[in-house]
Design an enzyme around this catalytic site. Structure first.
Site, PDB file in Angstrom:
ATOM      1  N   GLU A  28       0.825  -1.225   0.000  1.00  0.00           N
ATOM      2  CA  GLU A  28       0.000   0.000   0.000  1.00  0.00           C
ATOM      3  C   GLU A  28       0.854   1.267   0.000  1.00  0.00           C
ATOM      4  OE1 GLU A  28      -1.472   1.859   3.389  1.00  0.00           O
ATOM      5  OE2 GLU A  28      -0.969   0.223   4.765  1.00  0.00           O
ATOM      6  N   LYS A  90      -5.371  10.962   0.950  1.00  0.00           N
ATOM      7  CA  LYS A  90      -5.447   9.606   1.492  1.00  0.00           C
ATOM      8  C   LYS A  90      -6.690   8.973   0.869  1.00  0.00           C
ATOM      9  CE  LYS A  90      -6.597   7.430   5.882  1.00  0.00           C
ATOM     10  NZ  LYS A  90      -6.775   7.671   7.318  1.00  0.00           N
ATOM     11  N   VAL A 110      -5.405   0.502   3.087  1.00  0.00           N
ATOM     12  CA  VAL A 110      -5.564  -0.950   2.973  1.00  0.00           C
ATOM     13  C   VAL A 110      -6.805  -1.256   2.130  1.00  0.00           C
ATOM     14  CG1 VAL A 110      -6.117  -3.049   4.278  1.00  0.00           C
ATOM     15  CG2 VAL A 110      -4.307  -1.516   5.085  1.00  0.00           C
ATOM     16  N   ASP A 142     -16.816   5.695  14.280  1.00  0.00           N
ATOM     17  CA  ASP A 142     -15.607   5.680  13.456  1.00  0.00           C
ATOM     18  C   ASP A 142     -15.055   4.262  13.341  1.00  0.00           C
ATOM     19  OD1 ASP A 142     -13.272   6.065  12.081  1.00  0.00           O
ATOM     20  OD2 ASP A 142     -12.585   7.759  13.294  1.00  0.00           O
ATOM     21  N   SER A 144     -13.014   1.923  10.502  1.00  0.00           N
ATOM     22  CA  SER A 144     -12.279   2.026   9.237  1.00  0.00           C
ATOM     23  C   SER A 144     -12.952   1.228   8.129  1.00  0.00           C
ATOM     24  CB  SER A 144     -10.858   1.509   9.422  1.00  0.00           C
ATOM     25  OG  SER A 144     -10.196   1.487   8.181  1.00  0.00           O
ATOM     26  N   ALA A 145     -12.951   1.810   6.931  1.00  0.00           N
ATOM     27  CA  ALA A 145     -13.475   1.106   5.747  1.00  0.00           C
ATOM     28  C   ALA A 145     -12.638  -0.137   5.427  1.00  0.00           C
ATOM     29  CB  ALA A 145     -13.510   2.054   4.555  1.00  0.00           C
ATOM     30  N   ASP A 146     -11.445  -0.254   6.021  1.00  0.00           N
ATOM     31  CA  ASP A 146     -10.627  -1.458   5.807  1.00  0.00           C
ATOM     32  C   ASP A 146     -11.403  -2.718   6.206  1.00  0.00           C
ATOM     33  OD1 ASP A 146      -8.579   0.304   5.182  1.00  0.00           O
ATOM     34  OD2 ASP A 146      -7.359  -0.144   6.959  1.00  0.00           O
ATOM     35  N   LYS A 163      -2.795  -1.408  15.805  1.00  0.00           N
ATOM     36  CA  LYS A 163      -2.252  -0.629  16.916  1.00  0.00           C
ATOM     37  C   LYS A 163      -3.310  -0.451  17.989  1.00  0.00           C
ATOM     38  CE  LYS A 163       1.335   2.229  14.939  1.00  0.00           C
ATOM     39  NZ  LYS A 163       1.186   2.353  13.492  1.00  0.00           N
TER      40      LYS A 163
END
Ligand code: PSU
Ligand code: MN
Length: 304
Positions: A28, A90, A110, A142, A144-146, A163
């Site tokens: 990525e 991003k 990602v 919130d 992540s779209a990952d 993390k």
């Protein structure tokens, strides 16, 4: 597929490897522009490519360049993304159509890298850490779209866990609901990026690249649409002391809250602050764990 090809560009090396059925892994670019400082970001990206080749896989670093979805970048393109840093957009799934239509550049997360990898026919992808469910997501929503991408797009992602800037138990719950298998390479425990230990369990432990490749093959043969998360613990000698990392994360989260940082800016903000607060040590760990993931992803791609 023709419409899609209108936007997709493979580098000559990546195109040749795919054509000849040789192993290819995706890498990525948000990690380059938003995840590490210059010049270590560019050095790491190039070292990842070299490491993949040494392990027998052709690297396909993914980014949006001038509105085209690129798999396989030139050194100049990697350098440009690294120098531009957070000035580059991003790009996650929602950003792709706009950047393509406008002919802009974008560093792929990602999620976006998985999309481009799947379009190109690349099945394995190595990164550092993935996005997940943020702490406080029960209020902010919130997530992540990952995680959604892992549910829908058939690419296996090798990472060092996530993390602790994230809510890791909720991230695992979300992946379970979405039907995403979470594997641990040589471990039952979910690695936690800078350390190998989160106190949480993965779904399945696997001890060889061949075993992982056969799980990926079964997922494909069954016609399941989604991906898989392969978590690879940071090598012991590069792990960070837990108290150092925990206090840096706690402080970064507090600062983000005080400064009202939200949305797509929150992850890069936390990554940069944790890096600053821990000095060069965390960056060294970060680089080593990414290389470790590139080696495993390459071996999985070879086994496929
Ligand atoms: N976590 C890291 N390093 C990173 C990222 C996450 O430890 O570089 C990047 C990846 O590109 C990931 C993205 O896909 O941040 C997730 O951003 P968000 O939380 O806004 O979805
Ligand atoms: Mn988010």
């Amino acid at each position: 597929m023709e419409n899609l090809n209108k936007y997709l560009s493979l580098s000559p090396k990546v195109a040749a490897a795919l054509q000849e059925g040789r192993p290819v892994i995706a890498l990525e670019s948000t990690i380059i522009s938003h995840g590490m400082p210059y010049p270590q970001n560019v050095e790491t990206a190039l070292l990842c490519e070299k490491t993949a080749r040494e392990c027998g896989a052709e690297p396909a670093t993914v980014a949006i360049i001038g509105g085209r979805l690129c798999a396989g970048l030139t050194e100049e393109q990697i350098d440009r993304l690294g120098k531009a840093g957070t000035k580059v957009a991003k790009a996650s799934r929602r950003d792709i159509p706009i950047l393509c239509a406008r002919g802009d550049d974008g560093a792929t997360t990602v999620a976006a890298t998985m999309i481009v990898a799947a379009l190109a026919g690349i099945r394995v992808f190595a990164t550092g850490g993935i996005g997940g469910v943020h702490r406080g997501a029960e209020k902010t929503m919130d997530i992540s779209a990952d995680l959604q991408e892992l549910a829908h797009t058939p690419v296996a992602v090798v990472c060092a866990g996530a993390k602790a800037i994230l809510d890791l138990p909720l991230t695992l719950e979300y992946l379970e609901t979405q039907g995403v298998p979470v594997l641990g390479y040589g471990t039952e425990e979910l690695p936690c990026f800078y350390t190998a230990h989160s106190g949480l369990n993965v779904d399945y432990r696997m001890d060889s690249p061949e075993e992982i490749a056969s799980a990926i093959r079964a997922q494909r043969d069954l016609g399941f649409p989604g991906g898989m998360l392969i978590t690879n613990p940071i090598p012991e000698e590069y792990a960070m002391p837990k108290d150092v990392i925990d206090s840096a994360i706690a402080r970064a989260l507090r600062e983000a809250d005080e400064q009202g940082v939200k949305g797509k800016k929150i992850t890069p903000f936390l990554l940069a602050r944790v890096c600053e607060l821990t000095g060069g040590d965390s960056l060294k760990s970060n680089i080593q764990l990414v290389l470790n993931n590139v080696r495993l992803a390459s071996r999985i791609a070879c086994a496929l």
